[in-house]
Write a protein that holds these residues in place. Sequence first.
Motif, mmCIF file in Angstrom:
data_model
loop_
_atom_site.group_PDB
_atom_site.id
_atom_site.type_symbol
_atom_site.label_atom_id
_atom_site.label_comp_id
_atom_site.label_asym_id
_atom_site.label_seq_id
_atom_site.Cartn_x
_atom_site.Cartn_y
_atom_site.Cartn_z
ATOM 1 N N LYS A 471 41.839 10.829 -27.248
ATOM 2 C CA LYS A 471 41.676 11.220 -28.352
ATOM 3 C C LYS A 471 40.522 9.977 -29.197
ATOM 4 O O LYS A 471 39.898 10.136 -30.017
ATOM 5 N N ALA A 472 40.743 8.753 -28.638
ATOM 6 C CA ALA A 472 39.861 7.826 -29.030
ATOM 7 C C ALA A 472 38.400 7.829 -28.497
ATOM 8 O O ALA A 472 37.501 7.514 -29.503
ATOM 9 N N GLY A 473 38.341 8.516 -27.186
ATOM 10 C CA GLY A 473 37.012 8.870 -26.820
ATOM 11 C C GLY A 473 36.286 9.710 -27.709
ATOM 12 O O GLY A 473 35.199 9.798 -27.925
ATOM 13 N N ILE A 474 37.031 10.873 -28.137
ATOM 14 C CA ILE A 474 36.460 12.025 -28.947
ATOM 15 C C ILE A 474 36.056 11.271 -30.339
ATOM 16 O O ILE A 474 34.843 11.646 -30.739
ATOM 17 N N GLU A 475 36.718 10.420 -30.712
ATOM 18 C CA GLU A 475 36.544 9.789 -32.057
ATOM 19 C C GLU A 475 35.220 9.046 -31.865
ATOM 20 O O GLU A 475 34.431 8.855 -32.929
ATOM 21 N N ALA A 476 35.157 8.256 -30.957
ATOM 22 C CA ALA A 476 34.371 7.308 -30.735
ATOM 23 C C ALA A 476 32.543 8.078 -30.342
ATOM 24 O O ALA A 476 31.704 7.716 -30.950
ATOM 25 N N GLU A 477 32.751 9.064 -29.663
ATOM 26 C CA GLU A 477 31.531 9.996 -29.345
ATOM 27 C C GLU A 477 31.252 10.676 -30.693
ATOM 28 O O GLU A 477 30.122 10.837 -30.834
ATOM 29 N N THR A 478 32.086 11.020 -31.449
ATOM 30 C CA THR A 478 31.865 11.655 -32.429
ATOM 31 C C THR A 478 31.056 10.803 -33.499
ATOM 32 O O THR A 478 29.759 11.016 -34.026
ATOM 33 N N ALA A 479 31.647 9.734 -33.684
ATOM 34 C CA ALA A 479 30.914 8.763 -34.746
ATOM 35 C C ALA A 479 29.733 8.028 -33.935
ATOM 36 O O ALA A 479 28.642 8.264 -34.779
ATOM 37 N N ARG A 480 29.528 8.120 -32.623
ATOM 38 C CA ARG A 480 28.275 8.029 -31.945
ATOM 39 C C ARG A 480 27.098 8.885 -32.284
ATOM 40 O O ARG A 480 25.785 8.591 -32.897
ATOM 41 N N LEU A 481 27.500 10.263 -32.172
ATOM 42 C CA LEU A 481 26.490 11.522 -32.474
ATOM 43 C C LEU A 481 26.015 11.356 -33.888
ATOM 44 O O LEU A 481 24.937 11.742 -34.250
ATOM 45 N N GLN A 482 27.098 10.915 -34.758
ATOM 46 C CA GLN A 482 26.728 10.827 -36.249
ATOM 47 C C GLN A 482 25.773 9.749 -36.654
ATOM 48 O O GLN A 482 25.356 9.535 -37.651
ATOM 49 N N TRP A 511 24.294 14.691 -34.000
ATOM 50 C CA TRP A 511 25.467 15.609 -34.388
ATOM 51 C C TRP A 511 25.011 17.037 -34.858
ATOM 52 O O TRP A 511 25.555 18.003 -34.406
ATOM 53 N N ASP A 512 23.969 16.861 -35.803
ATOM 54 C CA ASP A 512 23.516 17.939 -36.653
ATOM 55 C C ASP A 512 22.569 18.879 -35.557
ATOM 56 O O ASP A 512 22.689 19.994 -35.557
ATOM 57 N N TYR A 521 25.996 20.118 -25.218
ATOM 58 C CA TYR A 521 26.060 18.659 -25.139
ATOM 59 C C TYR A 521 25.196 18.003 -23.961
ATOM 60 O O TYR A 521 24.625 16.953 -24.054
ATOM 61 N N SER A 522 25.181 18.688 -22.791
ATOM 62 C CA SER A 522 24.455 18.221 -21.505
ATOM 63 C C SER A 522 23.022 18.144 -21.846
ATOM 64 O O SER A 522 22.448 17.360 -21.165
ATOM 65 N N VAL A 546 31.749 20.135 -32.849
ATOM 66 C CA VAL A 546 30.447 20.297 -33.694
ATOM 67 C C VAL A 546 29.896 21.641 -34.115
ATOM 68 O O VAL A 546 29.818 22.202 -34.875
ATOM 69 N N LYS A 547 30.023 22.720 -32.899
ATOM 70 C CA LYS A 547 29.789 23.880 -32.814
ATOM 71 C C LYS A 547 30.435 24.566 -34.060
ATOM 72 O O LYS A 547 30.062 25.677 -34.859
#
Length: 630
Positions: A471-482, A511-512, A521-522, A546-547
């Motif tokens: 869960k933390a990994g998802i939140e971190a990667e979301t923040a990074r892409l944004q 993210w956008d 993503y790849s 995202v999608k």
Amino acid sequence: MQRYEAGQFDVIVVGSGHAGVEAALAAARMGCKTLVVTINLDMIGFMPCNPSIGGPAKGVVVREIDALGGEMGRNIDKTYIQMRMLNTGKGPAVRALRAQADKWNYQNEMKHTLEKEANLTLQQGLVDELIIEDNVIKGVVTKTGGVYRGAAVVLTMGTYSRGEVIIGEIKYSSGPNNQQPSVLLSEQLDALGFDLLRLKTGTPPRVKSTSIDYSKTEIQPGDENSRAFSYETTTFITEQIPCWLTYTSETTHEIIKANLHRAPMFTGIIEGSGPRYCPSIEDKIVRFSDKPRHQIFLEPEGRNTEEVYVQGLSTSMPEDVQHQMIHSIPGLEDASMMRAGYAIEYDAVAPTQLWPTLETKRIANLYTAGQINGTSGYEEAAGQGIIAGINAALKVQGKEPFIMKRSEGYIGVMIDDLVTKGTKEPYRLLTSRAEYRLLLRHDNADLRLTEKGHEIGLVTAERYARYLAKKAGIEAETARLQSIRVKPTADVQAWMTSLGGSPLKDGILAWDLLRRPEIKYSDLLNVIPAAESITDEVAEQVEIQVKYEGYIKKSLERVAKLKRMEQKSIPVDLDYDYISGLATEAREKLKEVQPLTLAQASRISGVNPADISILMVYLEQSKLVRTGGN
């Protein structure tokens, strides 16, 4: 018969099919001294019909069971002969995992799991009587006189309940696979005033593998990618066995039409209602007479057996007709039929007599789960089983019940459908039954339910820690892409063109950029640095979020609106006869179902928006009276 005191338990589970094993394991793992009484210990977790687990909607249920801490996903991951992800060309809301099981290995592994479980006792026996005092269950009595006392009882007799097998003109008392049926217990439920349904299901013939001409069929291999139902599975079975596809022929249809006068479902021998979404082959030929052929899947039943399940040929036709039918199918011209198909009729409890916890309204501390509640399928049974086992344990422990909402899981959709709307035929889960199916995906069952499984006590600390890390990994990667901006350099523009996308007009957040349908993503990692040690599961979640962000947001808004109605509770003892203005049908249905919330009331067939408005006004006025107008 001499009775004797055989033991005292917290929870007693009657039956050991897919509902029974999940109920028993859940109760035992929650710390309750649990007993399983079953007709035959060799039939624990048995698959009397198709040797498979999963499929559309059903596969998501298996993931939900696993996320709560149940066993079905772990067990099939240890015993499958083939694994496939279905609907990969479609959106994530309808993707589903399906496994062909080694049916004998599956049941042996499940039996051993129960045998090893602390707090769990297995006892072979036939329960003939429930012990009831002042409308509260107190235990069970077996045919041999054993009196087992228990604070809660879960009934999971499935198709054994007053079961009758039908093959052609022959009809005899039996459970599945010629096992002993449960008759007296079903008769007691009837005598206690329970409304019982008479339902029907069926199974196809089995043929010998070495007698099949596979050159006339199409191979159906498993996926090359390693897949699993359980979030805990780390080792995978690499040696898979293919299934095979063939079709009925014009001759098959002629044989069936020529023998309809001998078909039990048309002669009146079969009285129960059959499953609409899994009809017999004779029913298909009559209902879909315009179709020249129907699919037949040849599914091996295990690694160490020659039996092959003829999926799509479910029938109760006489044996001589079944031989003719089989030999008219390409590839099966010389096939040897090892077991004939049959229909089975059985008793089910009308599920509107249950609370959403699966406790019966008539008898306190008595729960029912599985096909006895009018469902079809192993997965639907197991989903009910874990909920019944959890709630039986919580009731014994004096804790608040666990009710899964429709927005939280397919299991919640199924149970709400059953207890609110009821059923007149074997109920099957479909993706179309879930109004929030974009939220109830195969990939996010752990994100939806692991917290609840941990709170209940079925998810271990180690597993919960892994979930929190994901869960933390998802939140971190979301923040990074944004936070990363991709600039329209010449290399980026060339990359966009190579993917078939339009060039960038200006800088854009990663993210956008990932929102674009042509970009995965790849692909994105070609123009931004990769995150450290991101797992495939985290990457999948980020891409889906995202999608489908807009659609998910709309679904969550609808859930929030529904939540407000779910919070408007209705007293259990509310007398609907005192509410003026309700339509007669609505009043009758409300009295029958006894909804716990305004939202549940709104889903009852025959209860209209006008009735809900009247009920809402009445509840508000009653609240004002109770609070003195404050």
